[in-house]
Design a protein around this motif. Structure first.
Motif, PDB file in Angstrom:
ATOM      1  N   ILE A 257       0.853  -1.205   0.000  1.00  0.00           N
ATOM      2  CA  ILE A 257       0.000   0.000   0.000  1.00  0.00           C
ATOM      3  C   ILE A 257       0.885   1.250   0.000  1.00  0.00           C
ATOM      4  CG2 ILE A 257      -1.623   1.348   1.413  1.00  0.00           C
ATOM      5  CD1 ILE A 257      -2.826  -1.398   2.284  1.00  0.00           C
TER       6      ILE A 257
ATOM      7  N   GLU B  27       2.433   1.789  -3.385  1.00  0.00           N
ATOM      8  CA  GLU B  27       1.458   2.317  -4.363  1.00  0.00           C
ATOM      9  C   GLU B  27       1.205   3.807  -4.144  1.00  0.00           C
ATOM     10  OE1 GLU B  27      -2.733   1.285  -4.037  1.00  0.00           O
ATOM     11  OE2 GLU B  27      -2.741   0.812  -6.171  1.00  0.00           O
TER      12      GLU B  27
ATOM     13  N   ASN C 156      -6.367   3.457  -7.048  1.00  0.00           N
ATOM     14  CA  ASN C 156      -5.367   2.770  -6.196  1.00  0.00           C
ATOM     15  C   ASN C 156      -5.923   1.412  -5.812  1.00  0.00           C
ATOM     16  OD1 ASN C 156      -3.834   5.151  -6.283  1.00  0.00           O
ATOM     17  ND2 ASN C 156      -4.872   5.949  -4.459  1.00  0.00           N
ATOM     18  N   TRP C 157      -5.777   0.447  -6.718  1.00  0.00           N
ATOM     19  CA  TRP C 157      -6.430  -0.854  -6.519  1.00  0.00           C
ATOM     20  C   TRP C 157      -5.803  -1.655  -5.388  1.00  0.00           C
ATOM     21  CZ3 TRP C 157     -11.049  -1.616  -8.247  1.00  0.00           C
ATOM     22  CH2 TRP C 157     -11.483  -0.876  -9.349  1.00  0.00           C
ATOM     23  N   ILE C 158      -4.476  -1.519  -5.233  1.00  0.00           N
ATOM     24  CA  ILE C 158      -3.813  -2.297  -4.166  1.00  0.00           C
ATOM     25  C   ILE C 158      -4.305  -1.805  -2.806  1.00  0.00           C
ATOM     26  CG2 ILE C 158      -1.603  -2.809  -3.060  1.00  0.00           C
ATOM     27  CD1 ILE C 158      -0.322  -2.728  -5.838  1.00  0.00           C
ATOM     28  N   THR C 159      -4.359  -0.480  -2.648  1.00  0.00           N
ATOM     29  CA  THR C 159      -4.847   0.077  -1.387  1.00  0.00           C
ATOM     30  C   THR C 159      -6.304  -0.299  -1.161  1.00  0.00           C
ATOM     31  OG1 THR C 159      -3.369   1.955  -1.745  1.00  0.00           O
ATOM     32  CG2 THR C 159      -4.991   2.193  -0.005  1.00  0.00           C
TER      33      THR C 159
ATOM     34  N   LEU D 144      -6.267  -4.410  -0.592  1.00  0.00           N
ATOM     35  CA  LEU D 144      -5.538  -4.858   0.602  1.00  0.00           C
ATOM     36  C   LEU D 144      -5.920  -4.042   1.842  1.00  0.00           C
ATOM     37  CD1 LEU D 144      -1.980  -5.561  -0.832  1.00  0.00           C
ATOM     38  CD2 LEU D 144      -3.779  -7.191  -0.293  1.00  0.00           C
TER      39      LEU D 144
END
Lengths: 319, 253
Positions: A254, A257, B204-207, B210
């Motif tokens: 996170i 990113e 922000n796909w990861i944020t 996850l």
């Protein structure tokens, strides 16, 4: 933005310090990861139940009966598992003081896991009960942590049950992690008495195994620094290792990113970075501490196995 | 017949001796065990076992009383003793919260006639949620307005499945569980959902996946889903306990 980031980090530190039962934000982070659902996977550890507190005393009335008259009945109560009734009879009926009374009181307390009281009454018993009292008393002393007293009683014993005394001394050595004393006692085992052979084999095996188990906290910390959670797995805590990995790695991703998309000064990057740092360092700290904690857990397991293997021959010889 | 009568007489005599000799309930229980040890005849042994069990029940040693009663020689029990032993076994189970087992023991008795036995049956039936039958039994002892008032407000039974489904709607789950103090789990769940949507919309796909997933796990799974069953079980047990306590005081049990 930087001030906001510093403020958030300070808040994390304060929250960690204020958290109950932990010292410092990193131990708080480790505690959070160690108590999650994932961390509870894996085997449960065996532990010796603590001895019960002793609340037994003899009747204060004028003695009026000899306990030898009730010996068969008390034996029946103990053999039937009615230890509370045996203790009631011994404690409320006014018997004349005698070695038999002390021995039976010790035996009833021993069966009821009141080892403190059992050790006291065995030490007062003598005559024809001197030998069983020595060994049952020593076992009770080991259970209550009075290893020096147990060792003294066994080292000064010179009767026909010398091998049983050596078995108990080996057990004391193992519990203390004094492997030289344990090996010295193990070297005198003959494995010829069927009542002792199985316990001797188990104790000798434990002595060999446990002396090789020495994990390094520094190695655990380094492993966790490279792969989050690896140090916990090295310390023997698979569930906690997986939980730490599943917490630290996503936070790292996170942060990466946010850094890539918003830059290092953005509040989201600073917040996720702060959380990642907190849990990453917490994971390293936790792995370092886990080795010590795991040693304690192994110590408890070893003690449970030792006490189990010391108890079996006592039943064979004296019950 | 003669030998049974003789055994009963001997038992009565010895019981009297025990009452005079024994100084405490625990010692009385031991002396009754001594009668069994000394090889009393089956009828006398049964009497000693039941008396010993009664002492143990008074001492609150339910497990020991139950174990003692399991030694009864059923072939030598009189009808009165059969009812007595069934009630004692049922009482031990009732005090340990095992209402179904208590009812099974009561059903073994040929008849329930003694007032204490009727009271116990009323309590046990209430414990197994057979409130109509429980009310009928309770009215055999007390039939005033207190019974009407008590049975008009029966304890509600919550369901874990309902709580879990309602938990998806913010605040509905813990309002159903009557636990408004768990509001923070809802706030966390809403925040997690909000974060996931915001980050997904921002690209922000990861944020989103996850971060949202971790927060949802912490606030919904760990803090709402997992404890729900134990909260429901505790709620149901407490409600039933409160009801039974009130019934016990009305019936003077």
């Amino acid at each position: 933005m930087r001030r906001l980031g510093v403020l958030i980090l300070a808040l994390c530190l304060c929250t960690g310090l204020a958290a109950q039962k932990v010292q410092g934000p990193f131990s708080f982070a480790d505690h959070f990861m160690s108590t999650s659902f994932l961390s509870r996977a894996g085997k449960t550890h065996i532990k010796v139940d603590p001895p019960k507190p002793t609340d037994f005393s003899f009747c204060a009335d004028e003695p009026s009966a000899h306990v030898s008259g009730d010996m068969d009945f008390i034996g029946y109560l103990l053999n039937s598992g009615l230890k509370a009734d045996a203790l009631t009879l011994l404690g409320e009926k006014a018997y004349f003081p005698s070695d038999t009374l002390e021995y039976l009181a010790g035996l009833a307390l021993f069966d009821d896991r009141q080892f403190e009281g059992a050790a006291k009454h065995f030490s007062l018993s003598g005559g024809s009960f001197a030998e069983p009292s020595t060994f049952l008393g020593a076992y009770s002393l080991i259970h209550t942590g009075r290893l020096d007293e147990a060792e003294y009683a066994l080292s000064s014993y010179s009767g026909e049950y010398g091998e049983l005394a050596n078995l108990q001394l080996a057990g004391i050595g193992l519990i203390r992690r004094d492997f030289d004393a344990c090996r010295k006692a193990v070297s005198s085992f003959t494995y010829s008495d069927h009542r002792l052979a199985e316990s001797e084999t188990a104790i000798a095996g434990l002595c060999k195994d446990v002396s090789k188990r020495n994990k390094s906290p520094f190695a655990a910390a380094c492993l966790s620094a490279v792969i989050p959670g690896a140090g916990k797995v090295y310390a023997g805590k698979m569930g906690e290792g997986v939980s730490a990995f599943m917490t630290v790695v996503p936070l790292g991703l996170i942060t990466a990113e946010q850094w890539k998309k918003n830059g290092p000064g953005h509040w989201a990057t600073i917040l996720s970075g702060a959380l990642f740092s907190l849990f990453y360092i917490g994971n390293i700290y936790g792995s370092y501490v886990s080795v010590g904690v795991q040693e304690q857990v192994i110590g408890d397991e070893v003690k449970a196995l030792v006490m189990y293997n010391l108890h079996i021959p006592l039943r064979g010889y004296f019950r | 017949m003669k030998s049974r009568l003789l055994s009963c007489i001997i038992f009565i005599f010895l019981s009297g001796a025990i009452s005079v000799r024994a100084q405490s309930l625990a010692l009385k229980a031991v002396e009754y065990e001594r009668l069994i040890f000394e090889g009393a005849a089956p009828a006398a042994a049964n009497g000693a076992i039941i008396s010993r069990a009664q002492c143990l029940v008074e001492l609150g040693r339910w497990d020991d009383a139950e174990a003692c009663l399991s030694r009864l020689r059923m072939y030598a029990l009189s009808p009165g003793q059969r009812e007595q032993s069934a009630c004692l076994k049922a009482l031990c189970q009732y005090r340990q919260g095992n209402y179904d087992a208590a009812l099974a023991f009561l059903n073994e008795a040929p008849q329930i006639s003694a007032p204490e036995a009727v009271k116990l049956k009323a309590l046990v039936l209430a414990g197994t949620r057979r409130f109509e039958e429980s009310e009928a039994e309770a009215r055999r002892i007390v039939s005033d307005g207190r019974i009407d008032k008590l049975y008009s407000g029966l304890p509600k039974e919550k369901s874990a499945m309902t709580a879990l489904f309602l938990g998806i709607i913010p605040t509905a789950g813990h309002l159903y569980l009557e636990r408004p103090d768990l509001w923070w789990t809802t706030a966390g769940t809403v925040a997690a959902a909000g974060l996931a949507v915001y980050e997904a919309v921002s690209g922000n796909w990861i944020t989103a996946i996850l971060g949202g997933g971790m927060l949802l796990n912490a606030f919904y799974v760990d803090s709402h889903l997992r404890p729900t069953e134990s909260i429901v079980r505790r709620y149901n047990a407490e409600a039933m306990e409160k009801f039974l306590k009130e019934l016990e005081s009305i019936l003077d049990f």
